[in-house]
Scaffold this motif. Sequence first.
Motif, short mmCIF file in Angstrom:
data_model
loop_
_atom_site.label_atom_id
_atom_site.label_comp_id
_atom_site.label_asym_id
_atom_site.label_seq_id
_atom_site.Cartn_x
_atom_site.Cartn_y
_atom_site.Cartn_z
N SER A 18 28.47 58.34 11.17
CA SER A 18 27.59 57.37 11.84
C SER A 18 27.81 57.40 13.35
N SER A 22 25.02 58.25 16.10
CA SER A 22 24.66 57.29 17.16
C SER A 22 24.77 57.94 18.53
N ALA A 29 25.90 52.23 18.02
CA ALA A 29 26.68 52.43 16.80
C ALA A 29 26.73 51.17 15.94
N LEU A 32 23.44 50.80 14.08
CA LEU A 32 23.39 51.78 13.00
C LEU A 32 24.28 51.33 11.84
#
Length: 66
Positions: A18, A22, A29, A32
Amino acid sequence: MTLSDEIRQYMEQRGVTSYRLSQEIGIDAAQLSRFFKGDGSIGLSVAKLIRVLDYLNLELRIVEKS
C-alpha cells in the motif's frame, strides 16, 4: 468479497505494498489504508480509484445483470 479486498489480493500476489502504491500514484497513504480497511464511508473518489486500477493494470467493468 469487496472491491478493496479484490484489489488488495491482487497487490499481494504481485508484491505491491500500500505504501509503494501511495507513493507511486500520489494518493495519501492514510486514505488508501482507510479504503482497504473499509472504514465507514471514507473511500476513494472514482478518479483516485481509476489511478489505483491503472497503476495495477486493472479495469473496472460495469455490466447489466442478465
